[in-house]
Structures are given as C-alpha cells and as structure tokens.
Design a protein around this motif. Sequence first.
Motif, PDB file in Angstrom:
ATOM      1  N   SER A  83      -7.672   9.235  -8.600  1.00 33.61           N
ATOM      2  CA  SER A  83      -6.603  10.096  -9.126  1.00 33.61           C
ATOM      3  C   SER A  83      -7.123  10.967 -10.260  1.00 33.61           C
ATOM      4  CB  SER A  83      -5.482   9.210  -9.664  1.00 33.61           C
ATOM      5  OG  SER A  83      -4.484  10.010 -10.266  1.00 33.61           O
ATOM      6  N   VAL A  88      -6.095  -3.531  -8.136  1.00 36.23           N
ATOM      7  CA  VAL A  88      -6.549  -2.548  -9.139  1.00 36.23           C
ATOM      8  C   VAL A  88      -7.642  -3.268  -9.938  1.00 36.23           C
ATOM      9  CG1 VAL A  88      -5.833  -1.026 -11.045  1.00 36.23           C
ATOM     10  CG2 VAL A  88      -4.185  -1.643  -9.253  1.00 36.23           C
ATOM     11  N   GLY A 128      -1.196  13.082  -5.553  1.00 34.10           N
ATOM     12  CA  GLY A 128      -1.263  11.893  -6.408  1.00 34.10           C
ATOM     13  C   GLY A 128      -1.775  10.723  -5.581  1.00 34.10           C
ATOM     14  N   SER A 129      -2.320   9.720  -6.265  1.00 29.33           N
ATOM     15  CA  SER A 129      -2.777   8.558  -5.489  1.00 29.33           C
ATOM     16  C   SER A 129      -1.580   7.798  -4.929  1.00 29.33           C
ATOM     17  CB  SER A 129      -3.671   7.642  -6.317  1.00 29.33           C
ATOM     18  OG  SER A 129      -3.046   7.281  -7.504  1.00 29.33           O
ATOM     19  N   GLN A 130      -0.411   8.022  -5.536  1.00 26.56           N
ATOM     20  CA  GLN A 130       0.800   7.371  -5.022  1.00 26.56           C
ATOM     21  C   GLN A 130       1.030   7.757  -3.554  1.00 26.56           C
ATOM     22  OE1 GLN A 130       2.523   5.200  -6.900  1.00 26.56           O
ATOM     23  NE2 GLN A 130       4.046   4.780  -5.327  1.00 26.56           N
ATOM     24  N   ASP A 188      -7.344   0.420  -5.634  1.00 21.54           N
ATOM     25  CA  ASP A 188      -6.642   1.489  -6.351  1.00 21.54           C
ATOM     26  C   ASP A 188      -7.307   1.629  -7.721  1.00 21.54           C
ATOM     27  OD1 ASP A 188      -4.762   3.315  -7.103  1.00 21.54           O
ATOM     28  OD2 ASP A 188      -3.109   1.887  -7.309  1.00 21.54           O
ATOM     29  N   ASN A 237      -3.300  -2.381 -13.901  1.00 25.36           N
ATOM     30  CA  ASN A 237      -1.928  -2.116 -14.322  1.00 25.36           C
ATOM     31  C   ASN A 237      -1.082  -3.249 -13.739  1.00 25.36           C
ATOM     32  OD1 ASN A 237       0.591  -1.159 -14.870  1.00 25.36           O
ATOM     33  ND2 ASN A 237       0.425   0.735 -13.702  1.00 25.36           N
ATOM     34  N   ARG A 258      -0.497  16.371  -9.768  1.00 22.11           N
ATOM     35  CA  ARG A 258      -0.277  15.519  -8.596  1.00 22.11           C
ATOM     36  C   ARG A 258      -1.472  15.566  -7.645  1.00 22.11           C
ATOM     37  NH1 ARG A 258       1.103  12.416 -10.041  1.00 22.11           N
ATOM     38  NH2 ARG A 258       2.011  11.339  -8.262  1.00 22.11           N
ATOM     39  N   TYR A 265      -4.190  -5.738  -1.750  1.00 26.04           N
ATOM     40  CA  TYR A 265      -4.073  -4.567  -2.641  1.00 26.04           C
ATOM     41  C   TYR A 265      -4.504  -4.959  -4.051  1.00 26.04           C
ATOM     42  CZ  TYR A 265      -2.070  -1.250  -5.890  1.00 26.04           C
ATOM     43  OH  TYR A 265      -1.916  -0.364  -6.927  1.00 26.04           O
ATOM     44  N   SER A 309      -4.747  12.098 -12.298  1.00 26.81           N
ATOM     45  CA  SER A 309      -3.596  12.030 -13.210  1.00 26.81           C
ATOM     46  C   SER A 309      -3.969  11.536 -14.597  1.00 26.81           C
ATOM     47  CB  SER A 309      -2.530  11.087 -12.650  1.00 26.81           C
ATOM     48  OG  SER A 309      -1.938  11.654 -11.512  1.00 26.81           O
ATOM     49  N   LYS A 310      -4.794  10.510 -14.663  1.00 23.87           N
ATOM     50  CA  LYS A 310      -5.076   9.896 -15.962  1.00 23.87           C
ATOM     51  C   LYS A 310      -6.203  10.622 -16.688  1.00 23.87           C
ATOM     52  CE  LYS A 310      -2.274   6.723 -14.441  1.00 23.87           C
ATOM     53  NZ  LYS A 310      -0.873   6.663 -14.839  1.00 23.87           N
ATOM     54  N   PRO A 345      -7.243   4.287 -10.468  1.00 24.36           N
ATOM     55  CA  PRO A 345      -6.962   5.482 -11.276  1.00 24.36           C
ATOM     56  C   PRO A 345      -7.493   5.402 -12.708  1.00 24.36           C
ATOM     57  CG  PRO A 345      -4.964   4.172 -11.076  1.00 24.36           C
ATOM     58  CD  PRO A 345      -6.003   3.520 -10.197  1.00 24.36           C
ATOM     59  N   TYR A 346      -7.810   4.172 -13.166  1.00 17.68           N
ATOM     60  CA  TYR A 346      -8.250   4.023 -14.575  1.00 17.68           C
ATOM     61  C   TYR A 346      -9.758   3.835 -14.694  1.00 17.68           C
ATOM     62  CZ  TYR A 346      -3.280   3.157 -14.906  1.00 17.68           C
ATOM     63  OH  TYR A 346      -1.920   3.290 -14.804  1.00 17.68           O
ATOM     64  N   TYR A 360       0.881  -3.534  -9.747  1.00 19.72           N
ATOM     65  CA  TYR A 360       1.414  -2.193 -10.018  1.00 19.72           C
ATOM     66  C   TYR A 360       2.717  -1.993  -9.244  1.00 19.72           C
ATOM     67  CZ  TYR A 360       1.900   2.861  -9.393  1.00 19.72           C
ATOM     68  OH  TYR A 360       2.407   4.142  -9.314  1.00 19.72           O
ATOM     69  N   LEU A 393      -1.344   5.841  -1.335  1.00 16.78           N
ATOM     70  CA  LEU A 393      -0.909   4.467  -1.052  1.00 16.78           C
ATOM     71  C   LEU A 393       0.152   4.464   0.045  1.00 16.78           C
ATOM     72  CD1 LEU A 393      -0.526   3.082  -4.707  1.00 16.78           C
ATOM     73  CD2 LEU A 393      -2.386   2.610  -3.110  1.00 16.78           C
TER      74      LEU A 393
HETATM   75  N1  PMP Z   1      -1.952   3.335  -9.037  1.00 14.25           N
HETATM   76  C1  PMP Z   1      -1.798   2.810 -10.255  1.00 14.25           C
HETATM   77  C2  PMP Z   1      -2.386   1.476 -10.545  1.00 14.25           C
HETATM   78  C3  PMP Z   1      -1.090   3.512 -11.236  1.00 14.25           C
HETATM   79  O1  PMP Z   1      -0.949   2.956 -12.452  1.00 14.25           O
HETATM   80  C4  PMP Z   1      -0.539   4.783 -10.931  1.00 14.25           C
HETATM   81  C5  PMP Z   1       0.263   5.594 -11.914  1.00 14.25           C
HETATM   82  N2  PMP Z   1       0.859   4.956 -12.921  1.00 14.25           N
HETATM   83  C6  PMP Z   1      -0.730   5.282  -9.636  1.00 14.25           C
HETATM   84  C7  PMP Z   1      -1.451   4.547  -8.726  1.00 14.25           C
HETATM   85  C8  PMP Z   1      -0.165   6.611  -9.209  1.00 14.25           C
HETATM   86  O2  PMP Z   1      -0.810   7.646  -9.857  1.00 14.25           O
HETATM   87  P1  PMP Z   1      -0.787   9.167  -9.372  1.00 14.25           P
HETATM   88  O3  PMP Z   1       0.115   9.259  -8.174  1.00 14.25           O
HETATM   89  O4  PMP Z   1      -0.275   9.945 -10.523  1.00 14.25           O
HETATM   90  O5  PMP Z   1      -2.210   9.487  -9.014  1.00 14.25           O
END
Ligand code: PMP
Length: 386
Positions: free
Chosen positions: A225, A163, A93-95, A196, A168, A235, A161, A227-228, A198-199, A119, A98
């Motif tokens: 990411s 987005v 995951g990108s989490q 960051d 978000n 992950r 940091y 994820s979206k 992800p969107y 975020y 980070l």
């Molecule tokens: N960065 C941002 C701005 C997010 O909104 C999210 C998930 N809500 C994440 C990172 C983490 O995403 P993931 O670990 O699922 O890639």
Amino acid sequence: MFAKCTHHLNSSFIRDILAVTQQPGIISFAGGLPDPTLFPKAELAKAARGIHNQYGGDLYQYSETAGIPDFRQWIADHYDTPGSKEEIIITTGSQQGLDLTTRCLINPGDKIIVEAPSYLGALQVFTANQASLSAIPIDDEGPDLDALEHYLEQERISCFYTVPDFQNPKGTSYLLQRRKALVALAERYDFWIMEDAPYRELRYRGETLPSLQSLSPERVIRFGSFSKIIAPALRLGWISAPQPVIKIVEKMKQCADLHSSGYDQHLVLEFLRQGSLPAHLEQLKQVYGERLKIMFNTLSSQLPETVKLSKPDGGMFIWTELSETADTMKLFRKAIKQGVAFVPGEAFHIDGGSKNCLRFNFSNSDSEQIQQGIKRLTALIINESE
Ligand code: PMP
C-alpha cells in the motif's frame, strides 16, 4: 429488500467512532491515520506539474485494469517481490486487494484462519464474503504455530491471513523462525497465505526481515500500500502473487471499478521517479519513531507494572493489556468524556476476546498530545485495573 449477501455486511467499529473522535478537543489515539502535516505536499505538487507537462489530457483517460505498466514495473523493480510486472496488479488501496482476492479464492463456508487479534477491515471483507473464520492467538514473536498445526490436523483451510510486520493492532512482528515455520505449514497443508504488509517500510529500529512471500513465492499473496508511506487519499495499493492469481483478480477488478485512478497512479509514479520517496520515508521514520518512544515511555512510566505493553519496532500502534477483569469498552466511554480516544480490544476479534486490551495509535498525535492524552487516561486505567 436487499440481497442475502448484505446480511453479512458489518460496519467497522473504528469507522463508526471516528466521527466522535474527531470532535474538537479530543485527543485521538483511535484511528490508524498518518499525520497529515507530514504528507509530502510540495513533492506531490511538483509531480503533478510534471505529469501535466508530460501527458496533458491523456492523464484523464481510461487506462488498463492491471494498472499503468511502468508503475507496476517500478514496484517489481523496487520491492522485494519475486517475478516481473506481470505478477503485480494495482488496486484501489490494499483494502480492495483483500476484497478482490477473497472473492476469487473463497466460496461461502471456506475456512480462513486469522490472527487473534486481527485487522478489522480484513475481518469485514472475510465476513462479507461468507468465509468461515477461526482465529489463532499471536504473541510478541508471531502466531501460535502449535495451535495452528493442531487445527490443520482436523480441518482443511483455504487461507491464513496475516500482517507479519508491525501488526495491526498489536504492533509486533513475526520472528524469522516463525516466518519459516508458517510457510512450511502452508506447503505441507496446502493453503494460501495472505501477507498484508502496509506497514513494512515503517521500521524505526532493527533489521528488515524476509517477507513471507520471499520464503515461499508460490504460496503467498502479498498486499502492499502507498497509504501509510505517501497518502491514503490516493487509494493506491498493489498485489504481488503468482500470475494465475493476478489474472483472475484482474477480471474481478474489471467488475469492481475497471481500473484504479490513472491520474493517481501517474502522480505516484512521477513522485517515485523524481526520487522523493527516500527522504520522505526517512522523515516519517524519524518522527513516528520518536512518537513511538515517547508513547511507550509515558505509558510504561505512568501505568502500573501489571499493565502489559507490546514493544513494536515500527508501524503505528501499541497494544496494551490491562488486568484480566478490565473492560476497555466501558473505559472507552469514560475516556471520551475526558477528551481522549483509543480502540477497545474486542473490536479486533471475530467472537469477542481482548476485552481487557486496547490499541493506541501514535502516528497522528505529537509528543505534547501523547503526554497530555495519556495523563487524562492514567487515572481511568488505574481504576479499571484494580
Ligand atoms: N491492511 C491493514 C493491516 C491496514 O491497517 C489497512 C489500513 N488501516 C489496510 C490494509 C488498508 O489500507 P489501504 O486500503 O489504505 O491501502
């Protein structure tokens, strides 16, 4: 009983309320969840059959820390990232991206500037790593660069940091001029930008803007990411950055988890190679774009004119600002009793702020639920705004 670093661990308000918001009957605009009915299940099942035929038992073996080379190559070839697969690392995951990057760049007390609001998951990471956080406001066109420059004249920072695409929680994106001016500041005052994104692929109208990384590849660490755009359960995320950053993050990742799931990486790579992403993305954009429109129109037609709404071109969120005296934490408790949930604005700040704001997610509710949920909220919001 526990190590000192645990004193800096916060629990995410959103994760804490998720249990409440998932009760039957609640219409939840709270989490940033994709719609599960849109996950590309058939295509993923086809990809799973494909990788079983190709790799058999090897699928379940340990693999490289940086990620499956062909997967990194695919990302290098298909995203607007500079450099080769050597400048890409796969993360859980990108989490995780980070977190690992922060651990590699930040000593306790080092300064990171975040957006206000920001975020929540990133704020948790920075706090856990004992960074010293300051926030600068963002408006609908990007960060307040005068405020940032004023800050930079007084203090040295390690990192900014951001987005920049469909933020978000606000949903807004940086204009091109602000992107250029921000990277110019990073070059002048010598700090990293954590971009960051992800969107970024979830754009429903307008033109894609250059990433911050494309404007200053030596200064920017970009986080992507799946994820979206595919599914968060897999992950899978990635970092694109100058090679020295990738190399040190790779060592940190060895400590964290050896590598991200090899099975999941092969699965997503096969999904991508089978050409399943473009049609899937088109469907997401069509459905989410429609939901954004419905939510925006319903909110703007039902709420008083004094209520301000952000106007995103993509992503998953709309930000709503009520009258100055409104208290959206109180409103949240009343809203739950009416069977509807959102996230109060103060959850997105390091030190309070946005107490009169709230974040709505539109990706995980259909048009019926959006209209019904906003109807349930309208009277409460009007009361709170008076
Ligand atoms: N960065 C941002 C701005 C997010 O909104 C999210 C998930 N809500 C994440 C990172 C983490 O995403 P993931 O670990 O699922 O890639």
